[in-house]
Write an enzyme that holds these catalytic residues in place. Structure first.
Site, PDB file in Angstrom:
ATOM      1  N   LYS A  81      12.619 -14.363 -12.060  1.00  0.00           N
ATOM      2  CA  LYS A  81      12.399 -13.059 -13.057  1.00  0.00           C
ATOM      3  C   LYS A  81      11.372 -13.313 -13.954  1.00  0.00           C
ATOM      4  O   LYS A  81      10.382 -12.724 -14.138  1.00  0.00           O
ATOM      5  CB  LYS A  81      13.556 -12.461 -13.797  1.00  0.00           C
ATOM      6  CG  LYS A  81      14.475 -11.682 -13.169  1.00  0.00           C
ATOM      7  CD  LYS A  81      14.171 -10.279 -12.551  1.00  0.00           C
ATOM      8  CE  LYS A  81      13.522 -10.423 -11.207  1.00  0.00           C
ATOM      9  NZ  LYS A  81      14.287 -10.179 -10.146  1.00  0.00           N
TER      10      LYS A  81
ATOM     11  N   CYS B  11       0.987  -1.228   0.051  1.00  0.00           N
ATOM     12  CA  CYS B  11       0.039  -0.006   0.012  1.00  0.00           C
ATOM     13  C   CYS B  11       0.857   1.328  -0.097  1.00  0.00           C
ATOM     14  O   CYS B  11       2.091   1.299   0.460  1.00  0.00           O
ATOM     15  CB  CYS B  11      -0.929   0.029   1.158  1.00  0.00           C
ATOM     16  SG  CYS B  11      -1.861  -1.541   1.445  1.00  0.00           S
TER      17      CYS B  11
ATOM     18  N   GLU C 128       7.843 -13.999 -12.347  1.00  0.00           N
ATOM     19  CA  GLU C 128       7.042 -12.878 -11.837  1.00  0.00           C
ATOM     20  C   GLU C 128       6.389 -12.066 -12.906  1.00  0.00           C
ATOM     21  O   GLU C 128       5.394 -11.230 -12.503  1.00  0.00           O
ATOM     22  CB  GLU C 128       7.853 -12.245 -10.563  1.00  0.00           C
ATOM     23  CG  GLU C 128       8.991 -11.591 -11.033  1.00  0.00           C
ATOM     24  CD  GLU C 128       9.861 -11.032  -9.728  1.00  0.00           C
ATOM     25  OE1 GLU C 128       9.287 -10.679  -8.763  1.00  0.00           O
ATOM     26  OE2 GLU C 128      10.992 -11.031 -10.242  1.00  0.00           O
TER      27      GLU C 128
ATOM     28  N   LYS D 253       5.939  -4.260  -4.398  1.00  0.00           N
ATOM     29  CA  LYS D 253       7.644  -3.743  -4.397  1.00  0.00           C
ATOM     30  C   LYS D 253       8.019  -4.110  -3.030  1.00  0.00           C
ATOM     31  O   LYS D 253       9.191  -4.493  -3.133  1.00  0.00           O
ATOM     32  CB  LYS D 253       7.757  -2.454  -5.200  1.00  0.00           C
ATOM     33  CG  LYS D 253       9.299  -1.941  -5.077  1.00  0.00           C
ATOM     34  CD  LYS D 253       9.880  -2.680  -6.332  1.00  0.00           C
ATOM     35  CE  LYS D 253      11.428  -2.318  -6.377  1.00  0.00           C
ATOM     36  NZ  LYS D 253      12.203  -3.543  -6.905  1.00  0.00           N
TER      37      LYS D 253
ATOM     38  N   GLU E 147      17.372 -17.202  -9.844  1.00  0.00           N
ATOM     39  CA  GLU E 147      17.018 -15.526 -10.078  1.00  0.00           C
ATOM     40  C   GLU E 147      16.365 -15.336 -11.681  1.00  0.00           C
ATOM     41  O   GLU E 147      15.460 -14.806 -11.509  1.00  0.00           O
ATOM     42  CB  GLU E 147      18.040 -14.745 -10.016  1.00  0.00           C
ATOM     43  CG  GLU E 147      17.759 -13.105 -10.187  1.00  0.00           C
ATOM     44  CD  GLU E 147      16.882 -12.541  -9.408  1.00  0.00           C
ATOM     45  OE1 GLU E 147      16.310 -13.137  -8.408  1.00  0.00           O
ATOM     46  OE2 GLU E 147      16.354 -11.396  -9.705  1.00  0.00           O
TER      47      GLU E 147
ATOM     48  N   ARG F 223       4.427   0.194  -6.294  1.00  0.00           N
ATOM     49  CA  ARG F 223       4.587  -0.614  -5.083  1.00  0.00           C
ATOM     50  C   ARG F 223       3.706  -1.731  -5.297  1.00  0.00           C
ATOM     51  O   ARG F 223       3.897  -2.730  -4.450  1.00  0.00           O
ATOM     52  CB  ARG F 223       4.375   0.046  -3.806  1.00  0.00           C
ATOM     53  CG  ARG F 223       5.433   1.150  -3.534  1.00  0.00           C
ATOM     54  CD  ARG F 223       4.911   2.259  -2.429  1.00  0.00           C
ATOM     55  NE  ARG F 223       4.769   1.700  -1.210  1.00  0.00           N
ATOM     56  CZ  ARG F 223       5.450   1.706   0.025  1.00  0.00           C
ATOM     57  NH1 ARG F 223       6.672   2.318  -0.348  1.00  0.00           N
ATOM     58  NH2 ARG F 223       5.238   1.188   0.975  1.00  0.00           N
TER      59      ARG F 223
ATOM     60  N   HIS G   8      18.112 -35.866 -10.584  1.00  0.00           N
ATOM     61  CA  HIS G   8      17.516 -36.581  -9.257  1.00  0.00           C
ATOM     62  C   HIS G   8      15.878 -36.061  -9.261  1.00  0.00           C
ATOM     63  O   HIS G   8      15.307 -36.296  -8.240  1.00  0.00           O
ATOM     64  CB  HIS G   8      18.101 -35.884  -7.960  1.00  0.00           C
ATOM     65  CG  HIS G   8      19.675 -36.219  -7.869  1.00  0.00           C
ATOM     66  ND1 HIS G   8      19.971 -37.540  -7.613  1.00  0.00           N
ATOM     67  CD2 HIS G   8      20.712 -35.658  -8.419  1.00  0.00           C
ATOM     68  CE1 HIS G   8      21.215 -37.649  -7.487  1.00  0.00           C
ATOM     69  NE2 HIS G   8      21.610 -36.520  -8.022  1.00  0.00           N
TER      70      HIS G   8
ATOM     71  N   TRP H 293      -3.366  -2.374  -1.318  1.00  0.00           N
ATOM     72  CA  TRP H 293      -2.826  -3.936  -1.654  1.00  0.00           C
ATOM     73  C   TRP H 293      -3.399  -4.825  -0.759  1.00  0.00           C
ATOM     74  O   TRP H 293      -3.383  -4.962   0.417  1.00  0.00           O
ATOM     75  CB  TRP H 293      -1.425  -4.210  -1.619  1.00  0.00           C
ATOM     76  CG  TRP H 293      -0.969  -5.417  -2.214  1.00  0.00           C
ATOM     77  CD1 TRP H 293      -0.744  -5.585  -3.575  1.00  0.00           C
ATOM     78  CD2 TRP H 293      -0.765  -6.658  -1.608  1.00  0.00           C
ATOM     79  NE1 TRP H 293      -0.147  -6.675  -3.613  1.00  0.00           N
ATOM     80  CE2 TRP H 293      -0.185  -7.584  -2.546  1.00  0.00           C
ATOM     81  CE3 TRP H 293      -0.601  -7.071   0.004  1.00  0.00           C
ATOM     82  CZ2 TRP H 293       0.337  -8.829  -2.100  1.00  0.00           C
ATOM     83  CZ3 TRP H 293      -0.405  -8.284   0.087  1.00  0.00           C
ATOM     84  CH2 TRP H 293       0.246  -9.105  -0.758  1.00  0.00           C
TER      85      TRP H 293
ATOM     86  N   ASN I  56      -1.305   1.650   6.330  1.00  0.00           N
ATOM     87  CA  ASN I  56      -0.534   0.757   5.529  1.00  0.00           C
ATOM     88  C   ASN I  56      -0.390  -0.229   6.717  1.00  0.00           C
ATOM     89  O   ASN I  56       0.006   0.238   7.866  1.00  0.00           O
ATOM     90  CB  ASN I  56       0.828   1.372   5.100  1.00  0.00           C
ATOM     91  CG  ASN I  56       0.554   1.734   3.828  1.00  0.00           C
ATOM     92  OD1 ASN I  56      -0.365   2.103   3.243  1.00  0.00           O
ATOM     93  ND2 ASN I  56       1.699   2.446   3.197  1.00  0.00           N
ATOM     94  N   GLY I  57      -0.158  -1.542   6.576  1.00  0.00           N
ATOM     95  CA  GLY I  57       0.149  -2.434   7.835  1.00  0.00           C
ATOM     96  C   GLY I  57      -1.214  -3.361   8.193  1.00  0.00           C
ATOM     97  O   GLY I  57      -2.063  -3.269   7.249  1.00  0.00           O
TER      98      GLY I  57
HETATM   99  C1  F6R Z   1      11.625  -9.836  -7.187  1.00  0.00           C
HETATM  100  C2  F6R Z   1      11.842  -9.152  -6.086  1.00  0.00           C
HETATM  101  C3  F6R Z   1      11.550  -9.830  -4.689  1.00  0.00           C
HETATM  102  C4  F6R Z   1      12.328  -9.184  -3.482  1.00  0.00           C
HETATM  103  C5  F6R Z   1      11.828  -9.544  -2.212  1.00  0.00           C
HETATM  104  C6  F6R Z   1      12.599  -8.835  -1.090  1.00  0.00           C
HETATM  105  O1  F6R Z   1      12.061  -9.282  -8.159  1.00  0.00           O
HETATM  106  O2  F6R Z   1      11.881  -8.005  -6.096  1.00  0.00           O
HETATM  107  O3  F6R Z   1      11.638 -11.042  -4.681  1.00  0.00           O
HETATM  108  O4  F6R Z   1      13.705  -9.466  -3.970  1.00  0.00           O
HETATM  109  O5  F6R Z   1      10.250  -9.316  -1.780  1.00  0.00           O
HETATM  110  O6  F6R Z   1      12.504  -7.514  -1.048  1.00  0.00           O
HETATM  111  P1  F6R Z   1      13.718  -6.532  -0.235  1.00  0.00           P
HETATM  112  O7  F6R Z   1      15.045  -6.632  -1.052  1.00  0.00           O
HETATM  113  O8  F6R Z   1      13.129  -5.146  -0.515  1.00  0.00           O
HETATM  114  O9  F6R Z   1      13.779  -6.965   1.207  1.00  0.00           O
END
Ligand code: F6R
Length: 613
Positions: free
Chosen positions: A490, A2, A493, A608, A486, A27, A509, A75, A101-102
């Site tokens: 990517k 949020c 997501e 985000k 990773e 976000r 395996h 959110w 937020n929260g």
């Molecule tokens: C994926 C991504 C998330 C963040 C995760 C941790 O592209 O961005 O997996 O890496 O939510 O976020 P931070 O680094 O802000 O603690």
């Protein structure tokens, strides 16, 4: 997650609020709303499911006058995303409106109690309980809003960043935080409130970061007053915002994600400036130098992180172990915090987080703190909660990352962990030759990334052929096993294609059962590390008719001849290959997602900064 914007001053609030909401879109959210005290002294609230643009359309032709207001992107956690559950929420009398937020954990009991006093609830949210509780306390104790807020906050269990407007007192705003970030921009006779700096940076570079359990009372034409929830006054500490407007705009790129991928050469250079000294062959990190004894005495390093930051942490483990010969554990913060980890006061816990606000990583730090561990933070967002909670640390300094899928933050985290490992090894004189070699190669990484980026169009053209795929496998070994994870993350997501990352040798395996002519397999095969082994893994895939997309070192012939498609990267030493191999994977995911028509900057269901557990 949020987003919060608030304004109090002389200008029209609405344009500032709606622009602020668009700046917060990155976000992740599913509805948006705004409350204004308009020119007639009425409190008006407009809310809409969907995008900020939908809210802006909804209010067309409405009275949007007024210079006091709050706005929110939600959110959904409690209650589905719809107009009613969107914030702001209002009190029984309609005099108060609040954004939050929260998560309030005791909201059910609060709602039951307030209902028994005749308060009516319209939404399914936890937030509505806060605004109703505040009004109930005001009415039952016959006190002002200022007096009621700390009392109400004392009754909340959970996390909040919130802002309240009061129709009866239109020249004021009240903001408070516990566990969710909130900052206040201080202008000339005006205040801007934000859950991060992006809605504020356009107007002022003077900000006050609220601490947990602090309340800010803002009044037009007056100095801001900050107290804790026990009403003890605190002196506001005004800091200079380290962000520019151009950093949070797209700068000619179609998406923030692509801009951030292309920013990596310059972002990494900035991130290493003042730390990496090629001539002296050394790394200077104040956080390490100032805590030399504590770091040298470390029994082990425990890295806590989530998602992409966790993948960077895995690479950090490999390099820290190679250079320092100390044991390193890498933990998902969410798992670490809820088991009973064995911790010693001479452990050093390294928390990695782009946002510095990830709820699980913050909780992991708290747990380690209780055991007396030394806390080291690696974060990107200056002034965020993790750097403020840890004993020391390093900022990655790559500027705001707006695209939800992390790109430049990842490469900067990896580069920072490599520098950290060098700095620690330097303390006790370990591996001087290897350190020298890494440093002389590390300075060349930005230009090597720039060279990979030149293949963008070729990757875009090829990516289109994969829009049919429903699954992908990513394989890597050694330093490039975390890159396989990773790359897969990517892709899933932003394109919503299912993808799995594996250490290549693990394929036999189990996952090998999935391979047939329909299965694209991305193999990270630079000519370093376990090259011969990965060649065998590729043969196993080809023998089962899998389609191989390989990341190879320039000049490679063996892997190229076995691949359906390959992307070349310049050569570098083994431990630095992740900084190069991940670049084509970022571009590959981006272009597949674009070809599938996905919203790459705001993929569905994602936020985000994950400020709830
Ligand atoms: C994926 C991504 C998330 C963040 C995760 C941790 O592209 O961005 O997996 O890496 O939510 O976020 P931070 O680094 O802000 O603690």
């Amino acid at each position: 997650m949020c987003g919060i914007v608030g304004y109090l001053g002389e200008r029209d609030a609405y344009p500032i609020l709606i622009k602020g909401l668009s700046r917060l879109e990155y976000r992740g959210y599913d509805s948006a709303g705004v409350a204004l005290i308009n020119g007639n002294g009425n409190l008006v609230i407009y809310k809409s499911k969907g995008k900020v643009a939908d809210l802006d359309n909804l209010v067309k032709g409405k009275d949007l006058s007024g210079s006091t207001g709050i706005a929110h992107t939600r959110w959904a956690t409690h209650g589905e995303p719809n107009d009613v559950n969107a914030h702001p929420h209002f009190s029984e009398s309609g005099n108060l409106a609040l954004i939050h937020n929260g998560i309030i954990e005791n909201y059910k009991s609060l709602r039951t109690e307030l209902s028994s006093h005749g308060y009516h609830f319209h939404s399914s949210t936890d937030t509505e309980a806060i605004v109703q509780l505040i009004e109930y306390i005001m009415d039952s104790h016959h006190i002002t809003l200022e007096e009621a807020v700390p009392l109400a906050l004392g009754n909340l269990v959970g996390a909040y960043a919130l802002v309240i407007v009061n129709k009866k007192d239109p020249d004021s705003l009240i903001a408070a935080r516990k566990g969710s970030p909130l900052l206040i921009g201080v202008g000339e006779n005006e205040f801007f409130v934000g859950s991060d700096a992006t809605p504020i940076v356009e107007y002022t570079d003077k900000v006050v970061y609220l601490d947990d359990e602090q309340i800010a009372y803002m009044r037009k034409g007056k100095e801001m007053v900050i107290t804790d929830i026990n009403k003890v006054k605190k002196t506001p500490v005004v800091k200079k915002l380290n962000m520019s407007l151009s950093q949070i705009e797209k700068g000619g790129f179609p998406h923030f994600m692509l801009k951030e991928i292309f920013e990596q050469p310059s972002a990494l250079e900035t991130s290493m400036t003042g730390r990496l000294y090629e001539k002296e062959s050394g790394v200077k990190l104040t956080g390490i130098i100032d805590n030399k004894e504590r770091i040298l005495a470390a029994r082990r390093f425990i890295i806590c992180a989530c998602g992409t930051s966790w993948h960077a942490g895995l690479i950090g483990k490999y390099i820290l172990e190679e250079l320092t010969r100390k044991p390193v554990e890498v933990e998902y913060s969410s798992e670490f915090r809820y088991r009973k980890p064995v911790l010693f006061p001479d452990d050093v816990v390294i928390a990695i987080s782009q946002s510095g606000e990830t709820a699980d990583t913050l909780a992991a730090i708290q747990l380690a703190k209780e055991s007396g561990c030394f806390l080291f933070g690696i974060c990107n967002v200056v002034g965020s909660s993790i750097p403020r909670t840890t004993d020391t640390g390093i900022y990655t300094h790559v500027g705001p990352e707006i695209g939800v899928a992390s790109t430049k933050a990842f490469t900067a985290q990896v580069a920072t962990l490599i520098q950290l490992a060098i700095a620690i090894a330097e303390l006790d004189g370990r591996e001087p030759e290897l350190r020298r070699e890494i440093i002389s190669e590390l300075v060349k990484i930005p230009s090597k990334i720039a060279k990979i980026l030149e293949q963008d169009q070729m990757i875009a053209d090829y990516s289109k052929t994969f829009t049919y795929a429903r699954n992908f496998i990513y394989l890597g070994r050694g330093y490039n096993y975390p890159v396989a994870l990773e790359g897969a993350l990517k892709l899933k997501e932003i394109s919503y294609i299912h993808a799995e990352g594996y250490p290549a040798a693990e394929m036999k395996h189990g996952p090998i059962a999935l391979i047939d002519e329909e299965m694209p397999v991305v193999v990270i095969a630079p000519r370093r590390g376990n090259y011969e082994k990965i060649v065998s893994n590729i043969q196993e895939v080809k023998a089962r008719k899998g389609k191989v997309i390989a990341i190879v070192t320039e000049g490679d012939t063996e892997v190229k001849s076995m691949s359906d498609f390959y992307i070349e990267i310049p050569d570098t030493i083994d431990c630095l290959t992740p900084l190069l191999t991940v670049i084509p994977l970022q571009l590959f995911s981006y272009h597949i997602a674009i070809a599938k028509g996905r919203d790459v900057d705001q993929p569905r269901n994602l936020a985000k900064s994950v400020t709830v557990e």
